[in-house]
Motif scaffolding. Structure first.
Motif, PDB file in Angstrom:
ATOM      1  N   GLN A 187      49.808  38.989  34.993  1.00 22.06           N
ATOM      2  CA  GLN A 187      48.522  39.302  34.354  1.00 22.06           C
ATOM      3  C   GLN A 187      48.169  38.253  33.298  1.00 22.06           C
ATOM      4  OE1 GLN A 187      49.540  43.252  33.028  1.00 22.06           O
ATOM      5  NE2 GLN A 187      48.332  44.234  34.655  1.00 22.06           N
ATOM      6  N   GLN A 224      41.459  38.901  25.863  1.00 22.30           N
ATOM      7  CA  GLN A 224      41.877  39.550  27.100  1.00 22.30           C
ATOM      8  C   GLN A 224      43.398  39.744  27.132  1.00 22.30           C
ATOM      9  OE1 GLN A 224      39.692  40.702  29.182  1.00 22.30           O
ATOM     10  NE2 GLN A 224      41.114  41.473  30.736  1.00 22.30           N
ATOM     11  N   LYS A 251      44.287  42.728  25.015  1.00 20.11           N
ATOM     12  CA  LYS A 251      44.024  43.985  25.716  1.00 20.11           C
ATOM     13  C   LYS A 251      45.121  44.294  26.722  1.00 20.11           C
ATOM     14  CE  LYS A 251      38.968  43.825  25.377  1.00 20.11           C
ATOM     15  NZ  LYS A 251      37.696  43.715  26.151  1.00 20.11           N
ATOM     16  N   ARG A 270      45.627  36.583  42.917  1.00 13.49           N
ATOM     17  CA  ARG A 270      45.101  37.922  43.179  1.00 13.49           C
ATOM     18  C   ARG A 270      46.052  38.703  44.074  1.00 13.49           C
ATOM     19  NH1 ARG A 270      40.862  36.593  45.814  1.00 13.49           N
ATOM     20  NH2 ARG A 270      39.640  36.045  43.972  1.00 13.49           N
ATOM     21  N   ARG A 328      47.197  35.106  35.063  1.00 12.07           N
ATOM     22  CA  ARG A 328      45.851  35.222  35.618  1.00 12.07           C
ATOM     23  C   ARG A 328      44.801  34.866  34.565  1.00 12.07           C
ATOM     24  NH1 ARG A 328      41.774  34.347  38.747  1.00 12.07           N
ATOM     25  NH2 ARG A 328      40.224  36.017  38.808  1.00 12.07           N
ATOM     26  N   ILE A 329      45.024  35.317  33.342  1.00  8.90           N
ATOM     27  CA  ILE A 329      44.098  34.972  32.257  1.00  8.90           C
ATOM     28  C   ILE A 329      44.133  33.465  32.002  1.00  8.90           C
ATOM     29  CG2 ILE A 329      43.606  35.304  29.812  1.00  8.90           C
ATOM     30  CD1 ILE A 329      44.814  38.125  30.101  1.00  8.90           C
ATOM     31  N   SER A 352      35.848  38.952  31.008  1.00 11.31           N
ATOM     32  CA  SER A 352      35.518  39.612  32.282  1.00 11.31           C
ATOM     33  C   SER A 352      34.032  39.532  32.608  1.00 11.31           C
ATOM     34  CB  SER A 352      35.954  41.080  32.243  1.00 11.31           C
ATOM     35  OG  SER A 352      35.345  41.747  31.138  1.00 11.31           O
ATOM     36  N   ASN A 353      33.197  39.237  31.615  1.00 11.56           N
ATOM     37  CA  ASN A 353      31.745  39.149  31.840  1.00 11.56           C
ATOM     38  C   ASN A 353      31.281  37.752  32.232  1.00 11.56           C
ATOM     39  OD1 ASN A 353      31.616  41.828  31.052  1.00 11.56           O
ATOM     40  ND2 ASN A 353      31.113  41.340  28.921  1.00 11.56           N
ATOM     41  N   GLN A 354      32.192  36.781  32.237  1.00 11.95           N
ATOM     42  CA  GLN A 354      31.804  35.390  32.445  1.00 11.95           C
ATOM     43  C   GLN A 354      31.701  35.058  33.939  1.00 11.95           C
ATOM     44  OE1 GLN A 354      31.001  33.666  29.634  1.00 11.95           O
ATOM     45  NE2 GLN A 354      31.500  35.617  28.656  1.00 11.95           N
ATOM     46  N   LYS A 355      30.705  34.252  34.259  1.00 13.98           N
ATOM     47  CA  LYS A 355      30.525  33.765  35.627  1.00 13.98           C
ATOM     48  C   LYS A 355      30.467  32.245  35.603  1.00 13.98           C
ATOM     49  CE  LYS A 355      28.071  37.833  37.384  1.00 13.98           C
ATOM     50  NZ  LYS A 355      26.837  38.345  38.038  1.00 13.98           N
ATOM     51  N   GLN A 367      42.042  31.717  34.579  1.00 12.08           N
ATOM     52  CA  GLN A 367      40.607  31.802  34.278  1.00 12.08           C
ATOM     53  C   GLN A 367      40.225  30.825  33.172  1.00 12.08           C
ATOM     54  OE1 GLN A 367      40.828  36.191  33.701  1.00 12.08           O
ATOM     55  NE2 GLN A 367      39.065  36.274  35.071  1.00 12.08           N
ATOM     56  N   ALA A 394      33.080  39.102  26.412  1.00  8.05           N
ATOM     57  CA  ALA A 394      34.405  39.291  27.008  1.00  8.05           C
ATOM     58  C   ALA A 394      34.584  38.339  28.176  1.00  8.05           C
ATOM     59  CB  ALA A 394      34.581  40.732  27.479  1.00  8.05           C
TER      60      ALA A 394
END
Length: 476
Positions: A435, A183, A186, A396, A438-439, A261-264, A442, A259
């Protein structure tokens, strides 16, 4: 008279057997708190009861963990330690049975007689028979040795589960670190594209006399500042992939993944109560079983101060003529029983007992330290998860404001003299930092989730070994 002597021996042995030399094992007295630090509410629900395949929902991660549990070299070495411990336990069980050995020999000799009677040359003696030795476990030495071997076996199995739990956590931690690095790459690649556009924009504005040459070179420097970060991220990605390959027991190579971004995040992250660590944490179970082993070794050391009762027997055939083997002349048999009492062995038994007691006390301290460490790790993971969650809303809002700041400063630079490129550069750099942070936030959340799962004992299924040990002791 013979019957009275036999009866006396039976009475003496019965009295001796009634004397209790070894002690019955009691679980160590551990100081267990009611709940974890900063834990407002606690119940018996715990994520430790979940299998890793239910806890982690990412299909790529599930496959990697499954491969690791199958091929990891540390796990394979642990299995061999279990095999060795099983052999030692099996041998301790056989100690209750008599030892029987077979013998066979042929002996040639020259027999010399007194003067005047000459020599008999090349006399051959043929021997064959069985010998038996059996130790009566009067003081419980063999039984304690068997219990010590069983505790050691189960401690080895618990150590294997601890390796399993750590492996699951290590694979998951490195997997999410890899997703975070992807991430970040990117974000940097997108930022680099924007910086390149900024350079073109600055050149156009300079041609229109809106900015000067300083703005152009500053925009170029801003582009290079992003470019220089990308090789380091790619290096970290490669190194993290290699770490995962090592955990999977395979040569270094690429890792299939999804990715970030797909994780919950899991919804249920109950830590349970501290007393459950005794059951679910494999290292805590291992520490208690090591203490149990040391306890039984103290029992074994105590029995060395008392006499041992041994019975030996031998029987078979011996003759100078093999044709007389199966006759009364060639048959022999004997049996003997006796007590061996240590009188003076230069303090060996005392030293052995002191050593065993010191090792037992050391194992007790280690058990308590392991339990305290487990509680600390749970508390740390809970607070880390709480801290990461608290930052989420603020981060955020920060990103939203910085994105607007970048847009505003660029618009002002293009259509007004109220700002300069330094403001644009600063706003873009602040946005990029936010940014990346933020990663990291997470990743911190996932690291805390994984740390909590491992800290409460997750990923080490199954737990039947400890229950089997408890049931075995009740049966004995």
């Amino acid at each position: 008279m013979k019957y009275r002597n036999k009866g006396l021996i039976v009475v003496i042995l019965s009295i001796v057997a009634s004397c209790k030399v070894t002690q019955k094992y009691d679980a160590p007295d551990a100081k267990i708190i009611s709940n974890y630090r900063s834990q407002t509410q606690a119940d018996s629900n715990t994520v430790a009861s979940k299998n890793w395949s239910d806890f982690f929902t990412d299909t790529a991660l599930r496959k990697i963990i499954a491969d690791g549990l199958e091929e990891n070299l540390d796990l394979k070495m642990g299995i061999q330690r279990i095999v060795a411990a099983e052999a030692a336990f099996s041998q301790s069980r056989q100690a209750f049975f008599p030892e029987i050995n077979g013998t066979a020999s042929i002996k040639r000799s020259r027999l010399a007689f007194p003067q005047g009677y000459g020599l008999i040359n090349n006399a051959t003696q043929y021997d064959a028979g069985l010998t038996m030795a059996w130790e009566a476990d009067i003081w419980g030495r063999l039984k304690s040795s068997k219990k010590a071997a069983l505790a050691n076996l189960l401690a080895t199995e618990a150590a294997q589960r601890a390796i399993r739990s750590k492996l699951v956590a290590d694979i998951a931690t490195n997997y999410y670190a890899l997703l975070a690095l992807d991430q970040k790459l990117k974000v940097l690649e997108l930022a680099l594209e924007n910086r390149k556009k900024d350079v073109l924009t600055m050149r156009e504005l300079k041609a229109s006399a809106v900015v000067n040459g300083a703005a152009v070179v500053q925009s170029e420097a801003n582009q290079y500042a992003v470019e220089v970060l990308i090789p380091d991220i790619k290096r970290q990605i490669r190194e993290t992939e290699n770490v995962l390959c090592l955990l999977l027991g395979r040569p270094s190579g690429a890792i299939e993944r999804t990715a970030l971004s797909n994780q919950k995040l899991p919804l249920d992250l109950s830590a349970g109560i501290p007393v459950q660590l005794l059951r679910f944490r494999p290292d805590v179970a291992e520490a208690e079983l090591v203490f149990r082993t040391a306890f039984e070794q103290v029992n074994v050391a105590k029995t060395a101060f008392y006499p041992g009762f041994n019975i030996t027997a031998a029987g078979g055939f011996t003759s100078f003529d093999i044709s007389e083997w199966f006759t009364n002349a060639g048959l022999f048999a004997n049996i003997m029983g006796g007590l061996t009492q240590p009188v003076f062995n230069r303090g060996v038994n005392k030293a052995r007992l002191k050593t065993a007691e010191a090792q037992q006390q050391e194992a007790f301290y280690n058990f308590n330290k392991t339990l305290l460490t487990a509680g600390k790790e749970v508390s740390d993971a809970l607070f880390s998860l709480e801290s990461a969650s608290l930052k989420e809303t603020s981060r955020r809002n920060e990103l939203r404001s910085l994105e607007k700041a970048v847009d505003f400063t660029k618009e002002l630079l293009r259509y007004s003299s109220a700002t300069n490129y330094t403001d644009v550069l600063l706003s873009e750099q602040n946005l990029l930092n936010a940014q990346m942070d933020r990663i990291d936030d997470q990743l911190q959340q996932w690291q805390a989730v994984i740390a909590l799962y491992r800290a409460v004992g997750g990923g080490s299924q199954d737990y039947d070994d400890t229950e089997r040990f408890v049931n075995n002791q009740k049966n004995h």
